[in-house]
Design a protein around this motif. Structure first.
Motif, PDB file in Angstrom:
ATOM      1  N   LEU A   1      -1.428  -8.329  -0.501  1.00  0.00           N
ATOM      2  CA  LEU A   1      -1.925  -7.631  -1.676  1.00  0.00           C
ATOM      3  C   LEU A   1      -0.867  -6.652  -2.188  1.00  0.00           C
ATOM      4  O   LEU A   1       0.117  -6.361  -1.514  1.00  0.00           O
ATOM      5  CB  LEU A   1      -3.225  -6.900  -1.343  1.00  0.00           C
ATOM      6  CG  LEU A   1      -4.445  -7.780  -1.055  1.00  0.00           C
ATOM      7  CD1 LEU A   1      -5.622  -6.934  -0.583  1.00  0.00           C
ATOM      8  CD2 LEU A   1      -4.832  -8.604  -2.288  1.00  0.00           C
ATOM      9  N   HIS A   2      -1.102  -6.128  -3.388  1.00  0.00           N
ATOM     10  CA  HIS A   2      -0.098  -5.294  -4.052  1.00  0.00           C
ATOM     11  C   HIS A   2       0.253  -4.058  -3.224  1.00  0.00           C
ATOM     12  O   HIS A   2      -0.616  -3.314  -2.771  1.00  0.00           O
ATOM     13  CB  HIS A   2      -0.615  -4.851  -5.418  1.00  0.00           C
ATOM     14  CG  HIS A   2       0.312  -3.914  -6.131  1.00  0.00           C
ATOM     15  ND1 HIS A   2       1.547  -4.291  -6.581  1.00  0.00           N
ATOM     16  CD2 HIS A   2       0.180  -2.599  -6.450  1.00  0.00           C
ATOM     17  CE1 HIS A   2       2.137  -3.264  -7.162  1.00  0.00           C
ATOM     18  NE2 HIS A   2       1.332  -2.227  -7.089  1.00  0.00           N
ATOM     19  N   ASP A   3       1.553  -3.858  -3.051  1.00  0.00           N
ATOM     20  CA  ASP A   3       2.094  -2.671  -2.385  1.00  0.00           C
ATOM     21  C   ASP A   3       3.002  -1.986  -3.400  1.00  0.00           C
ATOM     22  O   ASP A   3       3.997  -2.572  -3.842  1.00  0.00           O
ATOM     23  CB  ASP A   3       2.885  -3.097  -1.143  1.00  0.00           C
ATOM     24  CG  ASP A   3       3.516  -1.910  -0.403  1.00  0.00           C
ATOM     25  OD1 ASP A   3       3.389  -0.770  -0.880  1.00  0.00           O
ATOM     26  OD2 ASP A   3       4.152  -2.151   0.640  1.00  0.00           O
ATOM     27  N   ASP A   4       2.656  -0.762  -3.793  1.00  0.00           N
ATOM     28  CA  ASP A   4       3.429  -0.108  -4.851  1.00  0.00           C
ATOM     29  C   ASP A   4       4.792   0.391  -4.369  1.00  0.00           C
ATOM     30  O   ASP A   4       5.601   0.878  -5.158  1.00  0.00           O
ATOM     31  CB  ASP A   4       2.636   1.036  -5.488  1.00  0.00           C
ATOM     32  CG  ASP A   4       2.332   2.175  -4.511  1.00  0.00           C
ATOM     33  OD1 ASP A   4       2.842   2.141  -3.378  1.00  0.00           O
ATOM     34  OD2 ASP A   4       1.584   3.085  -4.892  1.00  0.00           O
ATOM     35  N   ASN A   5       5.043   0.260  -3.067  1.00  0.00           N
ATOM     36  CA  ASN A   5       6.345   0.667  -2.540  1.00  0.00           C
ATOM     37  C   ASN A   5       6.760  -0.318  -1.440  1.00  0.00           C
ATOM     38  O   ASN A   5       6.790   0.027  -0.256  1.00  0.00           O
ATOM     39  CB  ASN A   5       6.279   2.096  -1.999  1.00  0.00           C
ATOM     40  CG  ASN A   5       7.627   2.609  -1.536  1.00  0.00           C
ATOM     41  OD1 ASN A   5       8.683   2.071  -1.911  1.00  0.00           O
ATOM     42  ND2 ASN A   5       7.625   3.637  -0.709  1.00  0.00           N
ATOM     43  N   PRO A   6       7.070  -1.565  -1.817  1.00  0.00           N
ATOM     44  CA  PRO A   6       7.334  -2.606  -0.818  1.00  0.00           C
ATOM     45  C   PRO A   6       8.528  -2.325   0.083  1.00  0.00           C
ATOM     46  O   PRO A   6       8.648  -2.919   1.156  1.00  0.00           O
ATOM     47  CB  PRO A   6       7.574  -3.858  -1.665  1.00  0.00           C
ATOM     48  CG  PRO A   6       7.911  -3.360  -3.030  1.00  0.00           C
ATOM     49  CD  PRO A   6       7.164  -2.080  -3.192  1.00  0.00           C
ATOM     50  N   THR A   7       9.406  -1.410  -0.333  1.00  0.00           N
ATOM     51  CA  THR A   7      10.559  -1.070   0.507  1.00  0.00           C
ATOM     52  C   THR A   7      10.278   0.165   1.356  1.00  0.00           C
ATOM     53  O   THR A   7      11.169   0.663   2.048  1.00  0.00           O
ATOM     54  CB  THR A   7      11.813  -0.825  -0.359  1.00  0.00           C
ATOM     55  OG1 THR A   7      11.562   0.274  -1.250  1.00  0.00           O
ATOM     56  CG2 THR A   7      12.165  -2.069  -1.175  1.00  0.00           C
ATOM     57  N   GLY A   8       9.054   0.670   1.290  1.00  0.00           N
ATOM     58  CA  GLY A   8       8.696   1.864   2.051  1.00  0.00           C
ATOM     59  C   GLY A   8       8.540   1.583   3.532  1.00  0.00           C
ATOM     60  O   GLY A   8       8.729   0.456   4.000  1.00  0.00           O
ATOM     61  N   GLU A   9       8.168   2.617   4.265  1.00  0.00           N
ATOM     62  CA  GLU A   9       8.030   2.497   5.721  1.00  0.00           C
ATOM     63  C   GLU A   9       7.009   1.425   6.080  1.00  0.00           C
ATOM     64  O   GLU A   9       5.883   1.431   5.591  1.00  0.00           O
ATOM     65  CB  GLU A   9       7.605   3.841   6.310  1.00  0.00           C
ATOM     66  CG  GLU A   9       8.614   4.959   6.102  1.00  0.00           C
ATOM     67  CD  GLU A   9       8.084   6.294   6.584  1.00  0.00           C
ATOM     68  OE1 GLU A   9       7.843   6.411   7.804  1.00  0.00           O
ATOM     69  OE2 GLU A   9       7.890   7.198   5.749  1.00  0.00           O
ATOM     70  N   ASN A  10       7.410   0.511   6.937  1.00  0.00           N
ATOM     71  CA  ASN A  10       6.575  -0.635   7.257  1.00  0.00           C
ATOM     72  C   ASN A  10       5.296  -0.232   7.985  1.00  0.00           C
ATOM     73  O   ASN A  10       4.242  -0.843   7.793  1.00  0.00           O
ATOM     74  CB  ASN A  10       7.364  -1.636   8.114  1.00  0.00           C
ATOM     75  CG  ASN A  10       6.712  -3.001   8.118  1.00  0.00           C
ATOM     76  OD1 ASN A  10       6.432  -3.561   7.058  1.00  0.00           O
ATOM     77  ND2 ASN A  10       6.466  -3.540   9.297  1.00  0.00           N
ATOM     78  N   ASP A  11       5.366   0.832   8.811  1.00  0.00           N
ATOM     79  CA  ASP A  11       4.181   1.235   9.564  1.00  0.00           C
ATOM     80  C   ASP A  11       3.130   1.896   8.674  1.00  0.00           C
ATOM     81  O   ASP A  11       2.003   2.139   9.107  1.00  0.00           O
ATOM     82  CB  ASP A  11       4.555   2.155  10.725  1.00  0.00           C
ATOM     83  CG  ASP A  11       5.225   3.448  10.264  1.00  0.00           C
ATOM     84  OD1 ASP A  11       5.662   3.509   9.102  1.00  0.00           O
ATOM     85  OD2 ASP A  11       5.300   4.393  11.070  1.00  0.00           O
ATOM     86  N   LYS A  12       3.493   2.185   7.414  1.00  0.00           N
ATOM     87  CA  LYS A  12       2.540   2.761   6.461  1.00  0.00           C
ATOM     88  C   LYS A  12       2.108   1.756   5.391  1.00  0.00           C
ATOM     89  O   LYS A  12       1.391   2.100   4.459  1.00  0.00           O
ATOM     90  CB  LYS A  12       3.144   3.997   5.802  1.00  0.00           C
ATOM     91  CG  LYS A  12       3.393   5.144   6.772  1.00  0.00           C
ATOM     92  CD  LYS A  12       3.965   6.363   6.075  1.00  0.00           C
ATOM     93  CE  LYS A  12       4.205   7.502   7.063  1.00  0.00           C
ATOM     94  NZ  LYS A  12       4.825   8.677   6.388  1.00  0.00           N
ATOM     95  N   LYS A  13       2.536   0.516   5.538  1.00  0.00           N
ATOM     96  CA  LYS A  13       2.254  -0.514   4.529  1.00  0.00           C
ATOM     97  C   LYS A  13       0.752  -0.772   4.375  1.00  0.00           C
ATOM     98  O   LYS A  13       0.244  -0.853   3.264  1.00  0.00           O
ATOM     99  CB  LYS A  13       2.972  -1.819   4.894  1.00  0.00           C
ATOM    100  CG  LYS A  13       2.840  -2.929   3.839  1.00  0.00           C
ATOM    101  CD  LYS A  13       3.658  -4.148   4.245  1.00  0.00           C
ATOM    102  CE  LYS A  13       3.521  -5.258   3.218  1.00  0.00           C
ATOM    103  NZ  LYS A  13       4.138  -4.895   1.913  1.00  0.00           N
TER     104      LYS A  13
END
Length: 350
Positions: free
Chosen positions: A113-125
């Protein structure tokens, strides 16, 4: 006809190399027309009228793969994650716990599903996905995550709306606000309320930035002069909406009725953009007219009961949650009338 040696007939189960494909959902197969007709009573309950496709500039979205009638049930969906907002660990341990109970396939669908920060911290995805795609349920006391509903993009002129079903307050139904043609994108209003939908273009965009996008729907993309006219109409609707309770607080029913009528008149000028607001507006005009009739002894409107009929008709189209609201409002109006007669005889003498 479609070649698919791995598929079996949805009615008799026969596996053959050439199968008929359901033209409604394109995902059910049959070995013959007779099997397709035999299975329709069962299949029509799950037959999808849409496909999830990539939409230029929007990511994924839902597109109608056949014509859809007004009020048609397009999708009914149960949440895969449900978090009580009063839970202090809303996006912490409880979110992770529920996620881990899901099948691997469902987990993968959630993470797509949509992630507004796909390059962000993976553990907060997971947390980002839940915050971006979750929908308030149970009168805002909880937030729920669905797998398909988040694929519906926003428009300030929505053609679908969701509400809760008869079976459960967290079971969501998506229905068409108007007739939708094959190939049209299915679009909902993310800020569907009197306080938000009738703001001007600039202020609506500010509300929508919660989802980190700028709206370029058919309304927001109007030429500057037409957008200015649209803004004026919307702001006029909101102004009249606010005047009704102000006048009623002073028991100036004639002015309240005039404001409600003006509000409806303006709504009808942009009817196809604000269809979900019509039932409550028809009921408001009806309510003011009933009270005015009680005070004056005659009906101020020739089509008073027609307003009630129209509100009920639209509410039935838009689904169970709308119909429940309609029935509750009609009861509240009748209770209000009886209360005025019983407890405020001095008002009747004014």
């Amino acid at each position: 006809m479609s070649e698919d040696s791995k598929k079996s007939c949805g009615d008799c189960g026969k596996v053959i190399s050439t199968l008929l494909t359901c033209s409604g959902c394109l995902s059910q197969f049959y070995c013959s027309v007779s099997c397709q007709k035999s299975n329709w009573k069962v299949h029509k309950k799950i037959c999808k009228a849409y496909k999830i496709l990539e939409i230029p500039g929007k990511g994924f979205g839902m597109v109608a793969i056949r014509d859809i009638k007004q009020g048609e049930l397009i999708l009914r969906e149960e949440p895969v994650i449900l978090i009580n907002k009063k839970n202090s660990q809303r996006t912490g341990k409880e979110l992770q716990r529920q996620f881990e109970t899901l099948t691997k396939e469902t987990q993968a669908s959630v993470m797509n599903l949509h992630d507004d920060n796909p390059t962000g911290e993976n553990d907060k995805k997971l947390r980002r996905i839940f915050e971006n795609n979750g929908i308030d349920v149970n009168q805002g006391d909880a937030a729920a995550l669905y797998l398909n509903i988040p694929r519906i993009n926003h428009s300030c002129a929505a053609n679908v709306i969701w509400g809760y079903s008869k079976t459960s307050i967290v079971s969501k139904e998506v229905r068409s606000l108007r007739a939708i043609s094959k190939g049209e994108e299915l679009l909902a209003n993310y800020i569907d309320s009197w306080e938000n939908s009738f703001l001007n273009h600039r202020d609506r965009q500010a509300r929508l930035r919660k989802w980190k996008f700028d709206c370029s729907c058919s309304v927001c993309d109007l030429p500057k002069d037409l957008l200015h006219i649209n803004d004026n109409i919307r702001e006029g609707i909101l102004r009249q909406h606010q005047l009704v309770p102000q006048y009623m607080a002073k028991w100036d029913v004639s002015k309240a009725l005039a404001a409600a009528k003006e509000k409806l008149k303006l709504l009808l000028q942009i009817k196809n953009e604000v269809l979900s607001s019509l039932p409550s507006c028809y009921l408001e005009v009806y309510e003011m007219a009933r009270i005015q009739q009680l005070l004056s002894g005659s009906s101020p409107l020739k089509n008073q009961n027609a307003l009630l009929v129209e509100a009920e008709s639209l509410s039935k189209f838009y689904g169970h949650s709308f119909l429940v609201s309609y029935q509750a409002k009609v009861k509240a109006i009748e209770d209000e009338i009886q209360d005025i007669k019983k407890n405020n005889p001095q008002i009747l003498k004014m």
